[in-house]
Design a protein around this motif. Structure first.
Motif, PDB file in Angstrom:
ATOM      1  N   SER A 135       0.829  -1.207   0.000  1.00 47.62           N
ATOM      2  CA  SER A 135       0.000   0.000   0.000  1.00 47.62           C
ATOM      3  C   SER A 135       0.862   1.255   0.000  1.00 47.62           C
ATOM      4  O   SER A 135       1.827   1.356   0.757  1.00 47.62           O
ATOM      5  N   PHE A 136       0.506   2.207  -0.842  1.00 47.44           N
ATOM      6  CA  PHE A 136       1.195   3.496  -0.842  1.00 47.44           C
ATOM      7  C   PHE A 136       0.194   4.589  -1.212  1.00 47.44           C
ATOM      8  O   PHE A 136      -0.979   4.315  -1.538  1.00 47.44           O
ATOM      9  N   SER A 137       0.627   5.818  -1.147  1.00 48.69           N
ATOM     10  CA  SER A 137      -0.236   6.957  -1.454  1.00 48.69           C
ATOM     11  C   SER A 137       0.466   7.880  -2.432  1.00 48.69           C
ATOM     12  O   SER A 137       1.669   7.808  -2.620  1.00 48.69           O
ATOM     13  N   GLU A 157       3.847  13.455  -5.876  1.00 45.43           N
ATOM     14  CA  GLU A 157       4.605  12.947  -4.731  1.00 45.43           C
ATOM     15  C   GLU A 157       4.119  11.547  -4.383  1.00 45.43           C
ATOM     16  O   GLU A 157       2.938  11.344  -4.065  1.00 45.43           O
ATOM     17  N   LEU A 158       5.026  10.575  -4.468  1.00 48.12           N
ATOM     18  CA  LEU A 158       4.751   9.192  -4.086  1.00 48.12           C
ATOM     19  C   LEU A 158       5.314   8.968  -2.682  1.00 48.12           C
ATOM     20  O   LEU A 158       6.444   9.359  -2.393  1.00 48.12           O
ATOM     21  N   PHE A 159       4.539   8.323  -1.819  1.00 50.52           N
ATOM     22  CA  PHE A 159       4.990   8.117  -0.446  1.00 50.52           C
ATOM     23  C   PHE A 159       4.138   7.028   0.211  1.00 50.52           C
ATOM     24  O   PHE A 159       3.161   6.526  -0.381  1.00 50.52           O
ATOM     25  N   SER A 194       6.542   8.901   4.616  1.00 50.26           N
ATOM     26  CA  SER A 194       7.877   8.318   4.552  1.00 50.26           C
ATOM     27  C   SER A 194       8.290   8.088   3.102  1.00 50.26           C
ATOM     28  O   SER A 194       7.454   7.803   2.241  1.00 50.26           O
ATOM     29  N   ASP A 195       9.616   8.187   2.883  1.00 51.95           N
ATOM     30  CA  ASP A 195      10.226   7.862   1.587  1.00 51.95           C
ATOM     31  C   ASP A 195       9.545   8.584   0.425  1.00 51.95           C
ATOM     32  O   ASP A 195       9.252   7.980  -0.616  1.00 51.95           O
ATOM     33  N   THR A 196       9.312   9.888   0.582  1.00 46.90           N
ATOM     34  CA  THR A 196       8.643  10.657  -0.466  1.00 46.90           C
ATOM     35  C   THR A 196       9.531  10.790  -1.701  1.00 46.90           C
ATOM     36  O   THR A 196      10.692  11.144  -1.610  1.00 46.90           O
ATOM     37  N   LEU A 197       8.965  10.478  -2.848  1.00 47.63           N
ATOM     38  CA  LEU A 197       9.641  10.693  -4.126  1.00 47.63           C
ATOM     39  C   LEU A 197       8.815  11.703  -4.914  1.00 47.63           C
ATOM     40  O   LEU A 197       7.633  11.469  -5.187  1.00 47.63           O
TER      41      LEU A 197
END
Length: 270
Positions: A198-200, A247-249, A259-262
């Motif tokens: 799961s991610f947002s 922004e992927l996180f 966390s770990d935002t790209l």
């Protein structure tokens, strides 16, 4: 002395005292207003410029009054600047690691003039991370003349978009990011290695969040799993001037923080 004459003298004396007190009070009020007008016209401004070796920040105080304003400092630390990323993590602070001297120093800003303090967040083109960043500058005088610190707004905030460097489209949780499209319609694909698959993602211009949604991959970490989704933003909602950033996180299961935002720039509008 006759009672009538005595009464007239007393009456005139009282009137004179009242007049003088009123005049003094008026002069004092005018002085307060004058001082307030002077200090309320100190305008803080930020100028942010992206260079090959980092981000240069100019923290400026403009004097819009008709008088010279003096700022007194009791330390060589006259200002500070911080920069945070979209996950609210501080990536730069001007004062970090610096030793400041306790000393009295005055800065005089003439009417219509300004004073500039400079700092730089240094990084190379290969290591900089694309995204939306917020800059906060604070000016630190212990006294202002004429006027009062209570009447001043001596902080200023700005947002800027940082374009990524070489090999930017990956981190520990996302990689091989590709997108197609323009003017509010985009198709995004890539691979994610995230907890419970799961991610947002969100789409923002630094001021407005246009979309924030959750996505699923076929398999959770430690495996890399492909994903794809479409983004649709109505044309009337697109920024007139700015950059749309994807922004992927993921939200940390430990504390719920991003966390770990790209960050990936989708399109610039000018």
């Amino acid at each position: 002395m006759k009672p009538f004459k005595m009464s007239v003298i007393v009456f005139l004396t009282i009137c004179t005292v009242i007049f003088l007190m009123s005049a003094c009070g008026k002069e004092e009020d005018e002085q307060k207003v004058k001082h307030s007008e002077v200090t309320s016209q100190l305008n803080p401004v930020l100028s942010i410029q992206q260079r090959n070796d980092g981000i240069e920040v100019l923290a400026v105080l403009e004097n819009h009054s008709n008088h010279t304003v003096t700022l007194s400092f009791n330390s060589s630390k006259m200002f500070d600047v911080s920069i945070v990323n979209s996950s609210s993590n501080e990536v730069f602070r001007h004062s970090k690691g610096k030793n400041y001297e306790a000393k009295q120093e005055d800065v005089h800003i003439k009417a219509g003039a300004s004073h500039i303090w400079k700092t730089k967040w240094k990084h190379s083109a290969a290591t900089r991370k694309a995204g939306i960043y917020k800059v906060n500058a604070t000016f630190l005088p212990n006294e202002i003349s004429p006027g009062s610190l209570k009447t001043e707004n001596l902080t200023v905030k700005e947002t800027f978009t940082l374009q990524g460097g070489t090999g930017e489209q990956r981190n520990n949780s996302f990689r091989n990011i590709h997108f197609l499209g323009k003017d509010g319609t985009y198709k995004v694909s890539g691979e994610a290695r995230v907890f419970e698959a799961s991610f947002s993602y969100s789409v923002t211009d630094g001021h407005n969040i246009f979309i924030e949604r959750n996505e699923q991959t076929a398999e959770g970490a430690p495996a890399w799993a492909p994903f794809s989704f479409e983004i649709n933003i109505p044309e009337e909602d697109l920024p007139i001037n700015g950059t749309l950033m994807l922004e992927l996180f993921y939200y940390s299961p430990k504390n719920g923080d991003k966390s770990d935002t790209l960050a990936v720039p989708l399109q610039s509008f000018k």
